[in-house]
Enzyme design. Structure first.
Site, mmCIF file in Angstrom:
data_model
loop_
_atom_site.group_PDB
_atom_site.id
_atom_site.type_symbol
_atom_site.label_atom_id
_atom_site.label_comp_id
_atom_site.label_asym_id
_atom_site.label_seq_id
_atom_site.Cartn_x
_atom_site.Cartn_y
_atom_site.Cartn_z
ATOM 1 N N TRP A 103 0.856 -10.497 22.759
ATOM 2 C CA TRP A 103 1.379 -10.634 24.118
ATOM 3 C C TRP A 103 0.254 -10.818 25.131
ATOM 4 O O TRP A 103 0.357 -11.640 26.042
ATOM 5 C CB TRP A 103 2.262 -9.442 24.480
ATOM 6 C CG TRP A 103 3.464 -9.347 23.589
ATOM 7 C CD1 TRP A 103 3.774 -8.327 22.736
ATOM 8 C CD2 TRP A 103 4.529 -10.312 23.448
ATOM 9 N NE1 TRP A 103 4.940 -8.595 22.080
ATOM 10 C CE2 TRP A 103 5.423 -9.802 22.494
ATOM 11 C CE3 TRP A 103 4.788 -11.545 24.030
ATOM 12 C CZ2 TRP A 103 6.575 -10.488 22.106
ATOM 13 C CZ3 TRP A 103 5.931 -12.237 23.648
ATOM 14 C CH2 TRP A 103 6.810 -11.709 22.697
ATOM 15 N N ASP A 175 0.740 -4.745 31.390
ATOM 16 C CA ASP A 175 2.035 -5.034 30.773
ATOM 17 C C ASP A 175 2.450 -3.769 30.029
ATOM 18 O O ASP A 175 1.837 -3.396 29.030
ATOM 19 C CB ASP A 175 1.865 -6.215 29.809
ATOM 20 C CG ASP A 175 3.123 -6.511 28.988
ATOM 21 O OD1 ASP A 175 4.135 -5.786 29.129
ATOM 22 O OD2 ASP A 175 3.086 -7.477 28.192
ATOM 23 N N LYS A 199 13.049 -2.883 25.858
ATOM 24 C CA LYS A 199 12.442 -2.036 24.847
ATOM 25 C C LYS A 199 12.745 -0.564 25.090
ATOM 26 O O LYS A 199 13.298 0.104 24.237
ATOM 27 C CB LYS A 199 10.939 -2.274 24.788
ATOM 28 C CG LYS A 199 10.582 -3.439 23.862
ATOM 29 C CD LYS A 199 10.068 -4.645 24.476
ATOM 30 C CE LYS A 199 10.025 -5.809 23.519
ATOM 31 N NZ LYS A 199 9.056 -6.813 23.933
HETATM 32 C C1 PLP Z 1 8.424 -7.936 24.143
HETATM 33 C C2 PLP Z 1 7.174 -8.002 24.911
HETATM 34 C C3 PLP Z 1 6.906 -9.043 25.810
HETATM 35 C C4 PLP Z 1 7.829 -10.231 25.970
HETATM 36 O O1 PLP Z 1 8.961 -9.850 26.619
HETATM 37 P P1 PLP Z 1 10.151 -10.852 27.009
HETATM 38 O O2 PLP Z 1 10.976 -9.979 27.866
HETATM 39 O O3 PLP Z 1 10.817 -11.248 25.723
HETATM 40 O O4 PLP Z 1 9.571 -12.000 27.726
HETATM 41 C C5 PLP Z 1 5.758 -8.992 26.555
HETATM 42 N N1 PLP Z 1 4.884 -7.973 26.420
HETATM 43 C C6 PLP Z 1 5.093 -6.959 25.558
HETATM 44 C C7 PLP Z 1 4.089 -5.855 25.443
HETATM 45 C C8 PLP Z 1 6.244 -6.938 24.783
HETATM 46 O O5 PLP Z 1 6.453 -5.929 23.922
#
Ligand code: PLP
Length: 364
Positions: A103, A175, A199
C-alpha cells in the site's frame, strides 16, 4: 441459515454483532422516524445528528485536538494516495515515503505523478518482513511531508511507537486503514491520518480523514473540486452526498468503543488476542511467522506459513469447513493471514488455535 462464521478477512471484515443487530432492528424505521438511514436525505435533521454524533464521538475516543478537521469521504484509502500529494505536496513539491508494503508502495507511485516523491527507506529487499528505522537525517529538510503506512495489512507488520519517525516540523502523514481504533495514538504528532473504514470501523464506502487545519487550502486551483480537502472541511463532509449508511455504522462502532471503555480497552483486548496467536505460532513446529522482530508484528493481521504452498492451501480449505473463513494470505504473497480486528472475539482466536493444533498433529 448457517451459523455466523469467524471471518478472518483483511477487509471488508467482521463488524460487532450487536451493532449489526441493532442496525437491523432500525433498518426500515430508524429510531421511529419512519424511514431508513439508507433512504433519508443527507440534509435531514436526523442525518445531520448522525454525522455530528459520529464526528464528536470519534473526536472523544481518539482525543483529536480542536485544530484538526475530521472528514468523511469516499474513494477508499486508494483515493487518498492521490489526494495527499495533490493537497500537501504543494510547497517544495517534495515528499518522502517510507515503503513498508504494497500500500505504501502504491502511494509513493501515485505521488510521483504529482511531484518529487522519494522513497527514503524500504524493506522490500526482505519482502517487507520488518519496519526500517528512519531518523531525521534520512528526511529531506524541505520535504512537504513524510508518509508512512502504520499497519501493513498484507505483510503483517506495524510501526511500533519507537519506529514512528520523528519528523520535527515536517508533517507526518499516516495511512491507518488497517489499525485505526486499535491503539491509542497522539494525533498531534501527525499532519494527516486517513483510514478506509472497511477494516476496523464500518462497511466499505467511507474513508476517514483527520487533517491539521493549517494543511488545508494549499491545493492548486486546477484540481477537481472533490479532491480538495478544504471543500469537504468547509462543508462539514457534505459538499456532495456522503456515504450515509457507512457513516451511520461507523458512528455506532465509535459509540460502542466509548461505552466499552475506549481505545485503550480495545488495545488491551487486541494485544491479548495477538499475543496468544503469535505465541502459539512461535511454539509450533509446523507454522512460522515471517516477521521475526516481535516489535514489528501487527496486532491486526497475523501472517504465517507452513513453508509448503500446497499444505497452506489445504489448511485454508479445511479451516473453511470448520467455519474459520478467509484465512488465505493476500493473493500477492500466499500463505495464511488471520486478520483479527477489534470485532474478532477471543473465542474466534481460540477456535483458530484449536484448529491449527489439530492440523499440525495431522500433517507434521
Ligand atoms: C486496504 C488498504 C488500502 C486500500 O484501501 P481501499 O479502501 O480498498 O482503497 C490502503 N491502505 C491500507 C493500509 C490498506 O490496508
Amino acid at each position: 441459515m448457517t451459523e455466523r462464521v469467524y471471518n478472518f478477512s483483511a477487509g471488508p471484515s467482521m463488524l460487532p454483532l450487536d451493532v449489526i443487530e441493532d442496525a437491523a432492528k432500525n433498518l426500515a424505521n430508524y429510531n421511529g422516524c419512519g424511514q431508513s438511514v439508507m433512504e433519508m436525505s443527507h440534509r435531514s435533521k436526523e442525518f445531520q445528528k448522525i454525522i455530528d454524533d459520529a464526528e464528536s464521538c470519534l473526536r472523544r475516543i481518539m482525543n483529536i485536538p480542536d485544530n484538526y478537521k475530521v472528514l468523511f469521504l469516499q474513494g477508499g484509502g486508494t483515493l487518498q494516495f492521490a489526494m495527499v500529494p495533490m493537497n500537501l505536496m504543494t510547497k517544495s513539491g517534495k515528499a518522502d515515503y517510507i515503503v513498508t508494503g504494497t500500500w505504501a508502495k502504491k502511494a509513493a507511485a501515485e505521488a510521483k505523478k504529482f511531484g518529487d516523491a522519494k522513497v527514503i527507506a524500504t524493506s522490500e529487499e526482505s519482502k517487507f518482513t520488518y519496519i526500517p528505522r528512519v531518523t531525521k537525517d534520512d528526511i529531506r529538510p524541505d520535504a512537504d511531508y513524510v508518509y508512512i503506512a502504520t499497519n501493513n495489512t498484507i505483510y503483517g507488520t506495524h510501526f511500533c511507537e519507537d519506529a514512528v519517525p520523528d519528523t520535527g516540523d515536517i508533517p507526518l502523514v499516516a495511512d491507518m486503514s488497517s489499525c485505526i481504533l486499535s491503539e491509542e495514538i497522539d494525533v498531534s504528532k501527525y499532519g494527516l491520518i486517513f483510514a478506509g473504514a472497511q477494516k476496523n470501523v464500518a462497511p466499505a464506502g467511507v474513508t476517514i480523514v483527520i487533517v491539521r487545519e493549517d494543511l488545508l487550502g494549499n491545493a492548486p486551483e486546477n484540481i477537481p473540486t472533490y479532491l480538495d480537502y478544504k471543500i469537504h472541511a468547509d462543508n462539514g463532509s457534505m459538499y456532495n452526498t456522503p456515504p450515509c449508511f457507512a457513516i451511520y455504522i461507523a458512528g455506532e462502532v465509535f459509540k460502542k468503543i466509548e461505552a466499552e471503555g475506549g481505545i485503550g480497552k480495545m488495545n488491551a483486548q487486541d494485544v491479548a488476542k495477538a499475543e496468544k496467536l503469535y505465541n502459539y505460532i512461535d511454539e509450533s513446529k509446523l507454522y512460522k511467522c515471517p516477521v521475526e522482530n516481535k516489535d514489528d508484528r501487527s496486532l491486526m493481521n497475523v501472517v504465517f506459513v507452513t513453508g509448503d504452498a500446497d499444505l497452506d492451501k489445504k489448511f485454508v480449505a479445511e479451516a473453511k469447513e470448520e467455519g474459520l473463513v478467509n484465512l488465505a494470505g493476500h493473493r500477492s504473497i500466499g500463505g495464511m493471514r488471520a486478520s483479527i480486528y477489534n470485532a474478532m472475539p477471543m473465542e474466534g482466536v481460540d477456535a483458530l488455535i484449536s484448529f491449527m493444533k489439530k492440523f499440525e498433529a495431522e500433517n507434521l
